[in-house]
Design a protein around this motif. Structure first.
Motif, PDB file in Angstrom:
ATOM      1  N   UNK A 204      62.131  40.665 -42.676  1.00 26.52           N
ATOM      2  CA  UNK A 204      63.004  39.535 -42.941  1.00 26.52           C
ATOM      3  C   UNK A 204      62.457  38.266 -42.287  1.00 26.52           C
ATOM      4  N   UNK A 205      62.026  38.379 -41.032  1.00 31.65           N
ATOM      5  CA  UNK A 205      61.528  37.208 -40.314  1.00 31.65           C
ATOM      6  C   UNK A 205      60.244  36.667 -40.930  1.00 31.65           C
ATOM      7  N   UNK A 206      59.361  37.558 -41.368  1.00 26.80           N
ATOM      8  CA  UNK A 206      58.084  37.134 -41.918  1.00 26.80           C
ATOM      9  C   UNK A 206      58.232  36.329 -43.197  1.00 26.80           C
ATOM     10  N   UNK A 207      59.300  36.549 -43.933  1.00 28.11           N
ATOM     11  CA  UNK A 207      59.492  35.821 -45.184  1.00 28.11           C
ATOM     12  C   UNK A 207      60.399  34.598 -45.024  1.00 28.11           C
ATOM     13  N   UNK A 208      60.664  34.215 -43.794  1.00 26.10           N
ATOM     14  CA  UNK A 208      61.494  33.033 -43.576  1.00 26.10           C
ATOM     15  C   UNK A 208      60.763  31.776 -44.033  1.00 26.10           C
ATOM     16  N   UNK A 209      61.401  31.025 -44.919  1.00 27.04           N
ATOM     17  CA  UNK A 209      60.892  29.750 -45.407  1.00 27.04           C
ATOM     18  C   UNK A 209      61.993  28.714 -45.227  1.00 27.04           C
ATOM     19  N   UNK A 210      61.829  27.784 -44.295  1.00 25.98           N
ATOM     20  CA  UNK A 210      62.895  26.795 -44.052  1.00 25.98           C
ATOM     21  C   UNK A 210      63.284  26.007 -45.297  1.00 25.98           C
ATOM     22  N   UNK A 211      62.364  25.899 -46.259  1.00 26.91           N
ATOM     23  CA  UNK A 211      62.652  25.143 -47.476  1.00 26.91           C
ATOM     24  C   UNK A 211      63.314  25.999 -48.550  1.00 26.91           C
ATOM     25  N   UNK A 212      63.384  27.309 -48.357  1.00 26.23           N
ATOM     26  CA  UNK A 212      63.944  28.205 -49.361  1.00 26.23           C
ATOM     27  C   UNK A 212      65.447  28.368 -49.241  1.00 26.23           C
ATOM     28  N   UNK A 213      66.046  28.881 -50.290  1.00 28.70           N
ATOM     29  CA  UNK A 213      67.485  29.180 -50.265  1.00 28.70           C
ATOM     30  C   UNK A 213      67.768  30.509 -49.591  1.00 28.70           C
ATOM     31  N   UNK A 214      66.817  31.425 -49.703  1.00 29.22           N
ATOM     32  CA  UNK A 214      66.962  32.736 -49.062  1.00 29.22           C
ATOM     33  C   UNK A 214      66.864  32.590 -47.551  1.00 29.22           C
ATOM     34  N   UNK A 215      67.907  33.002 -46.883  1.00 26.30           N
ATOM     35  CA  UNK A 215      67.941  32.970 -45.426  1.00 26.30           C
ATOM     36  C   UNK A 215      67.758  34.391 -44.915  1.00 26.30           C
ATOM     37  N   UNK A 216      66.818  34.618 -43.993  1.00 23.99           N
ATOM     38  CA  UNK A 216      66.591  35.977 -43.509  1.00 23.99           C
ATOM     39  C   UNK A 216      67.853  36.613 -42.937  1.00 23.99           C
ATOM     40  N   UNK A 217      67.978  37.904 -43.156  1.00 25.44           N
ATOM     41  CA  UNK A 217      69.069  38.681 -42.589  1.00 25.44           C
ATOM     42  C   UNK A 217      68.525  39.464 -41.398  1.00 25.44           C
ATOM     43  N   UNK A 218      69.379  40.207 -40.733  1.00 26.55           N
ATOM     44  CA  UNK A 218      68.908  41.101 -39.695  1.00 26.55           C
ATOM     45  C   UNK A 218      68.325  42.354 -40.318  1.00 26.55           C
TER      46      UNK A 218
END
Length: 392
Positions: free
Chosen positions: A57-71
């Motif tokens: 989840x953390x590795x795919x975090x993109x501040x510009x994306x709509x998808x927000x990482x989960x736990x």
């Protein structure tokens, strides 16, 4: 490492079999991670998988994306999925886990289970959806659910888009490593352990990219051909568990023991079935240059150390097989639409960028790709925590 937020052991009152749920951490009150069913599944195994989900989840975090990482979380059931009582056991497990699925654990298919089966069992257990805990985080729940349903209805050459997304990510990871090393695709040989959802899709995409798949393994053994296997024919001849009907084999195809895939004359090995497939007792059989971890935790640490010492690069599961999970959330949150070409393009860009970042970090730090991936996670988790908060 710190202990997970929650570890739960469930004992089925009918069979005495055990199931597990581990929540590594929550982000915005929600954790993501699939549910597996296999004989011998343990709490320790599920704990490691839950930590891996936090990393993915953390590795795919993109501040510009709509998808927000989960736990990160994971579920597991100690049972053979082909056991006659397996489905009823799955329903009872989900019924027991219903409060957790309703409130903070989003789950789906993993080893031994298909998404269709999880969805059917979830409905029978009284759940709205196996991912309903994430619905409150969506801007437009109805539109998001329609988009995901439409995406799941798409087929590409006879295989569902949901089955292909993860394998596309694995294939792009392997191709990125080959590109970095300047290795041409034609003439590069691949051996795949497992021809289920992940392994089958990976074999398809690598074959179509021009690589030669020389061995695939299922529960019946290894099918090999030094000149290359007919991947599409094998995929058409699979059953729901990834077992190939041997009647489709050609005259040059060989039937070998189950572990023969490991020592196949190939540059790339793709363990895409069970955890702990490569250990200190068998790593010496590997002659490949790369091991691409499509399965979760297939290479044990001691084996990986020995492999690294003799020049074998292990591309870790936390990066390589993260495409399935990310595709779900990119689609649900609206970063991509219900379209195969758009999905594949997004997976290609994201996975290749992530693999490059990982390999660059490994080179600069003088370490392994796995250690580099862990370092990237360590960099990103504080940013996620500061922006969204978490519970551990």
């Amino acid at each position: 490492m710190a202990a997970p937020l929650m570890s739960l052991v469930w004992t089925d009152h009918v069979t005495g079999r055990q199931g597990f749920l581990v929540v590594d951490r929550l982000v915005r009150g929600v954790a993501s991670g699939g549910l597996r069913m296999r004989p011998g599944c343990t709490l320790e195994e599920v704990t490691g998988l839950a930590r891996g989900m936090t990393m993915k989840e953390a590795l795919h975090y993109d501040p510009a994306g709509r998808y927000v990482p989960l736990g990160g979380a994971k579920g597991g059931i100690d049972c053979d999925p082909q056991d006659p009582g397996a489905y009823a056991l799955l329903v009872r497990y989900l019924r027991a886990m219903r409060p957790h699925v309703e409130n903070f654990w989003t789950t789906g298919e993993d080893l031994g289970l298909t998404q269709d089966l999880v969805d059917r069992a979830a409905a029978e257990a009284g759940l709205v959806s196996s991912i309903q805990a994430v619905y409150p985080l969506l801007d437009d729940e109805a539109a998001a659910r329609r988009r995901l349903a439409d995406a799941f209805a798409i087929e590409v050459d006879g295989i569902g888009l949901d089955e292909l997304a993860g394998g596309r990510g694995v294939a792009e990871s392997a191709l990125a490593a080959l590109d970095r090393a300047g290795v041409p695709y034609p003439g590069t040989r691949v051996a795949v352990q497992g021809l289920g959802t992940m392994g089958g899709a990976t074999a398809r995409f690598l074959s179509r990219a021009g690589l030669t798949v020389v061995a695939v393994a299922d529960v019946k053994g290894t099918i090999a051909n030094p000149s290359g296997l007919d991947v599409e024919a094998l995929l058409r001849a699979r059953d729901a568990y990834g077992t190939v009907d041997r009647s489709v084999l050609r005259p040059g195809d060989l039937e070998l023991p189950g572990d023969a895939w490991l020592s196949a004359e190939a540059e790339v090995l793709v363990p895409a079935a069970v955890s702990y497939a490569v250990d200190a007792a068998n790593e010496h059989l590997v002659t490949a240059r790369w091991i691409v971890e499509a399965a979760n935790m297939p290479v044990l640490p001691e084996a990986e150390e020995r492999l690294a010492a003799r020049g074998v690069t292990v591309l870790p599961d936390v990066v390589v097989n993260s495409g399935t999970n990310a595709w779900w959330w990119w689609t649900l949150f609206g970063d991509i639409g219900a379209d195969a070409d758009e999905a594949f393009a997004h997976i290609r860009r994201s996975m290749r960028a992530l693999v490059k970042l990982m390999l660059d970090r490994a080179e600069s730090d003088g370490t392994t790709p796995r250690a580099a991936a862990h370092a990237l996670v360590a960099d990103r988790l504080p940013v996620i925590a500061e922006r969204f908060g978490w519970y551990r």
